[in-house]
Enzyme design. Structure first.
Site, PDB file in Angstrom:
ATOM      1  CD  GLU A 291      -2.885  -1.131   2.399  1.00 45.71           C
ATOM      2  OE1 GLU A 291      -2.839  -0.184   3.195  1.00 45.71           O
ATOM      3  OE2 GLU A 291      -3.704  -2.062   2.492  1.00 45.71           O
ATOM      4  CG  ASN A 338      -0.514  -7.033  -1.270  1.00 47.35           C
ATOM      5  OD1 ASN A 338      -1.052  -7.709  -2.141  1.00 47.35           O
ATOM      6  ND2 ASN A 338      -1.015  -6.912  -0.052  1.00 47.35           N
ATOM      7  CG  HIS A 374      -9.729  -6.005   0.836  1.00 47.98           C
ATOM      8  ND1 HIS A 374      -9.970  -7.151   1.563  1.00 47.98           N
ATOM      9  CD2 HIS A 374      -8.419  -5.707   1.026  1.00 47.98           C
ATOM     10  CE1 HIS A 374      -8.858  -7.527   2.161  1.00 47.98           C
ATOM     11  NE2 HIS A 374      -7.901  -6.671   1.859  1.00 47.98           N
ATOM     12  CD  GLU A 403      -4.454  -8.065   1.872  1.00 47.70           C
ATOM     13  OE1 GLU A 403      -5.332  -7.323   2.347  1.00 47.70           O
ATOM     14  OE2 GLU A 403      -3.241  -7.820   1.956  1.00 47.70           O
ATOM     15  CG  ASP A 405     -12.570  -9.140   1.816  1.00 44.20           C
ATOM     16  OD1 ASP A 405     -12.545  -8.190   1.009  1.00 44.20           O
ATOM     17  OD2 ASP A 405     -12.059  -9.059   2.953  1.00 44.20           O
TER      18      ASP A 405
HETATM   19  C1  XIL Z   1      -6.017  -6.252   8.464  1.00 47.51           C
HETATM   20  C2  XIL Z   1      -6.216  -7.363   9.470  1.00 47.51           C
HETATM   21  O1  XIL Z   1      -7.003  -8.373   8.894  1.00 47.51           O
HETATM   22  C3  XIL Z   1      -6.905  -6.808  10.693  1.00 47.51           C
HETATM   23  O2  XIL Z   1      -6.982  -7.798  11.719  1.00 47.51           O
HETATM   24  C4  XIL Z   1      -6.139  -5.601  11.228  1.00 47.51           C
HETATM   25  O3  XIL Z   1      -6.861  -5.010  12.285  1.00 47.51           O
HETATM   26  C5  XIL Z   1      -5.937  -4.582  10.131  1.00 47.51           C
HETATM   27  O4  XIL Z   1      -5.298  -5.188   9.041  1.00 47.51           O
HETATM   28  N1  XIL Z   1      -4.940  -4.862   3.704  1.00 47.51           N
HETATM   29  C6  XIL Z   1      -3.880  -5.563   4.178  1.00 47.51           C
HETATM   30  C7  XIL Z   1      -4.028  -6.369   5.414  1.00 47.51           C
HETATM   31  O5  XIL Z   1      -2.841  -5.626   3.520  1.00 47.51           O
HETATM   32  O6  XIL Z   1      -2.834  -6.448   6.140  1.00 47.51           O
HETATM   33  C8  XIL Z   1      -5.129  -5.853   6.286  1.00 47.51           C
HETATM   34  O7  XIL Z   1      -5.293  -6.760   7.360  1.00 47.51           O
HETATM   35  C9  XIL Z   1      -6.383  -5.704   5.487  1.00 47.51           C
HETATM   36  C10 XIL Z   1      -6.192  -4.681   4.387  1.00 47.51           C
END
Ligand code: XIL
Length: 511
Positions: A291, A338, A374, A403, A405
Site C-alpha cells: 500500500e 501489494n 477487497h 486478500e 473478499d
Molecule cells: C487487516 C487485518 O485483517 C486486521 O486484523 C487488522 O486489524 C488490520 O489489518 N490490507 C492488508 C491487510 O494488507 O494487512 C489488512 O489486514 C487488510 C487490508
C-alpha cells in the site's frame, strides 16, 4: 455434500462423489441419491433447490426427475408432488430444479424422526444424473425473521484440488484468540480441507516481529509457520513494509536519526525477518511493500501518512531498497508489491504501472503484483479487474490475488447506504456466488498459467472478517458484511460454489 449421500431405490448401484458432484446411474424407476436431515426439523414449506446435470442417455430416455423428502421409518411417508419433467432437462448442462415441501398435515415438522431428501429418476431411465449442488431453505418463522435458516452445501470436497494454482487463506493467530488457527479445531478443519497456503492476518507485520529496535520476537510466527509446514502448507509472507499506524514499530515512527540510517534500519528488519523464515523452507513469496500508493487522481507515492516515506527523507526510495534487501536474503522467493483498489484500473493502477516500468528498467527485483481485491458486490466490474491484471501481465510479472473478499454493504460502493441490506438473503448469497465466480474467471482468463501466483481469501468465515472490525465504529456500529466463503457456523456459502464453478470452467450464474 460430498459426504453423507448414498444411493437409493431398489437395485441402485451406489453413487460416485467427486469434485464434480454426486452422481448415480439411473438404471431403473425410483433410483436416485439421498441425504439425511437430522431431527428436530421443521421441513414443512421448505424449498429444496438442486442443480443437476444429466447425461445425453438420460435425456434421450425421456424420463423425468423427482425431488422428494421422506420421514425415515414407519411407513416412510413422503412428499411426492415435485416433478422436473424431461423437457426441463438439457443433456450436459447444469439445470436448476426445485421442490417445495407442502403436505397439508404438516407431517414434515418432525420432532421424532430424521428426514431424508433426495432426487430420483422416474420412468424407464438410462444414463447418469449428477447433483452439482443442493440447498434447503427452511420457512422463516416470525421469531427468526432475520435468518433464512438455510442449510447449504457447495459440494466442494477441497477447493485447492480444483485449481492448478495456489489457493490460500488469511488466518488469525494469537492476534485473535477465539479464531486462533493453532487452537480452534473448526478453523483448522476448514483450512486443512480447502487450502494449501496461509497468510498471517497480522502476526508477521512489523511491530509483531520487531516491536523495539533490535529485539525480534519470532515465537508466535514460528508456531504458525511450523503448523503450516506440518500440514504441507506454504506461507505467504505478509508484509515486510506497511505504513498502517497500528503495526509500525514506535522506534520507526519516532526516528530522529538520518534518512540513511533509517533505510539501514529498514533493511535490517527485512534481512533479519526474511533470513529467519527462509530457514523454515515453506515461505516462497512475500508482500515486500504494501500500500505505498495513494488513492488520489493522479495517484502518487503515499507521503504524509507514511513513516517510511517521511523518514527516508521524504522519498519513495525505501520501496526499491526493500525489494533489494528482500532479494538479497531470498534469491528464490517471489517478491510482490501489494495494494488495494488497483483492480479499479484507474489512476492508482497507472501510477503502479509507472513504478513497474521504472523498476524493470533499473533491474529492481520485483516479481509480481499482489491485488488485495477487497471488492464490492458490483464494483469494480470484472472487465476492469481483468484490464488491470492485464497491465501487470503485459510487463511479464506475476499476479497474485492476495486478500480476496466480496463485501456486502461496503460503505464506499454499491450505492451505500441507499442499497444497504440488513439480512443476508438467499438472493444476495447467490449474487455473491456469481460475483466470486466472475472474479476467479477474470483471473484465469487474463493471467497465463506461468504468471499465476495464486488466489488467497482474506479470512475463513464471516464471523471473523476484518471488515466488521473496520467499519463497526465508522459506520453506525454496523456489523454487516458477509464477505467470505463460509458462514459464521463454518457452513459453505454459495460463494464457495461460485469460486469452484470458475475453477471447473462452469458458467457463472446466480442459480
Ligand atoms: C487487516 C487485518 O485483517 C486486521 O486484523 C487488522 O486489524 C488490520 O489489518 N490490507 C492488508 C491487510 O494488507 O494487512 C489488512 O489486514 C487488510 C487490508
Amino acid at each position: 455434500m460430498t459426504s453423507g449421500w448414498r444411493g437409493n431405490g431398489t437395485g441402485n448401484s451406489g453413487i460416485n462423489m467427486n469434485s464434480d458432484g454426486v452422481s448415480f446411474t439411473a438404471s431403473g424407476d425410483g433410483i436416485g441419491a439421498v441425504t439425511d436431515l437430522a431431527k428436530p426439523i421443521q421441513l414443512e414449506d421448505a424449498i429444496i433447490d438442486m442443480v443437476v446435470n444429466v447425461s445425453p442417455e438420460f435425456k434421450a430416455s425421456g424420463t423425468s426427475l423427482q425431488i422428494f423428502a421422506q420421514i425415515k421409518g414407519g411407513d416412510w411417508a413422503g412428499e411426492w408432488n415435485c416433478w422436473s419433467g424431461n423437457e426441463l432437462l438439457t443433456a450436459g448442462t447444469d439445470t436448476a430444479i426445485t421442490c417445495t415441501i407442502s403436505e397439508g398435515d404438516k407431517k414434515f415438522n418432525q420432532l421424532d424422526s430424521d428426514v431424508q431428501i433426495g432426487v430420483q429418476a422416474k420412468g424407464t431411465p438410462t444414463g447418469t444424473v449428477t447433483i452439482k449442488s443442493g440447498k434447503v431453505t427452511l420457512k422463516q418463522t416470525a421469531s427468526s425473521s432475520s435468518s433464512t435458516g438455510s442449510v447449504y452445501s457447495a459440494n466442494v470436497n477441497s477447493l485447492r484440488e480444483l485449481a492448478d494454482f495456489t489457493i490460500g487463506v488469511a488466518v488469525s493467530n494469537n492476534d485473535s484468540p477465539t479464531y486462533n488457527i493453532l487452537t480452534n479445531a473448526s478453523e483448522k478443519a476448514l483450512v486443512e480441507k480447502h487450502f494449501e497456503q496461509m497468510t498471517a492476518g497480522n502476526i508477521m507485520k512489523m511491530s509483531y516481529l520487531q516491536n523495539t529496535q533490535g529485539n525480534f520476537t519470532f515465537a508466535n510466527a514460528d508456531a504458525f509457520v511450523d503448523y503450516a509446514k506440518s500440514k504441507n502448507m506454504t506461507v505467504h509472507g505478509h508484509a515486510l513494509v506497511w505504513h498502517a499506524e497500528y503495526q509500525v514499530p514506535a522506534f520507526m515512527k519516532s526516528w530522529s536519526g538520518s534518512a540513511a540510517d533509517f533505510i539501514t534500519a529498514l533493511e535490517t528488519h527485512i534481512t533479519t525477518v526474511v533470513d529467519h523464515f527462509e530457514a523454515k523452507g515453506n515461505l516462497h513469496s512475500w508482500d515486500v511493500v504494501n500500500e505505498a500508493l495513494t488513492d488520489g487522481n493522479p495517484s502518487t507515492f503515499r507521503a504524509v501518512d507514511s513513516t517510511f516515506y517521511i523518514k527516508s527523507g521524504n522519498s519513495a526510495i525505501y520501496i526499491e531498497k526493500a525489494f533489494l534487501a528482500a532479494r538479497a536474503a531470498a534469491p528464490e522467493a517471489t517478491l510482490y508489491y501489494n495494494d488495494y483498489n488497483i483492480e479499479q484500473n484507474g489512476a492508482k493502477m497507472t501510477k503502479l504501472e509507472e513504478m513497474l516500468t521504472d523498476f524493470k528498467a533499473r533491474n529492481i527485483p520485483i516479481d509480481g503484483v499482489g491485488f488485495q481485491m477487497h471488492v464490492c458486490q458490483n464494483y469494480p466490474s470484472a472487465s476492469s479487474i481483468a484490464a488491470a491484471m492485464k497491465r501487470v501481465v503485459d510487463k511479464g510479472l506475476k499476479v497474485k490475488i492476495t486478500e480476496l473478499d466480496v463485501a456486502i454493504n461496503q460503505p464506499y460502493c454499491d450505492s451505500y447506504p441507499a442499497n444497504k441490506v440488513s439480512t443476508f438473503t438467499q438472493s444476495i448469497a447467490l449474487a455473491q456466488k456469481k460475483r466470486y465466480c466472475e472474479i476467479i474467471k477474470a483471473y484465469i482468463d487474463t493471467v497465463p498459467a506461468a504468471l499465476r501466483g495464486g488466489i488467497s481469501v482474506w479470512g475463513t468465515t464471516d464471523a471473523n472478517t476484518w471488515l466488521n472490525d473496520l467499519y463497526r465504529t465508522e459506520f453506525n456500529n454496523e456489523k454487516i458484511s458477509w464477505p467470505l466463503l463460509f458462514d459464521s457456523n463454518y457452513n459453505d456459502k454459495p460463494a464457495l460454489r461460485g469460486f469452484a464453478d470458475a475453477l471447473q470452467g462452469v458458467a457463472c450464474t446466480n442459480l
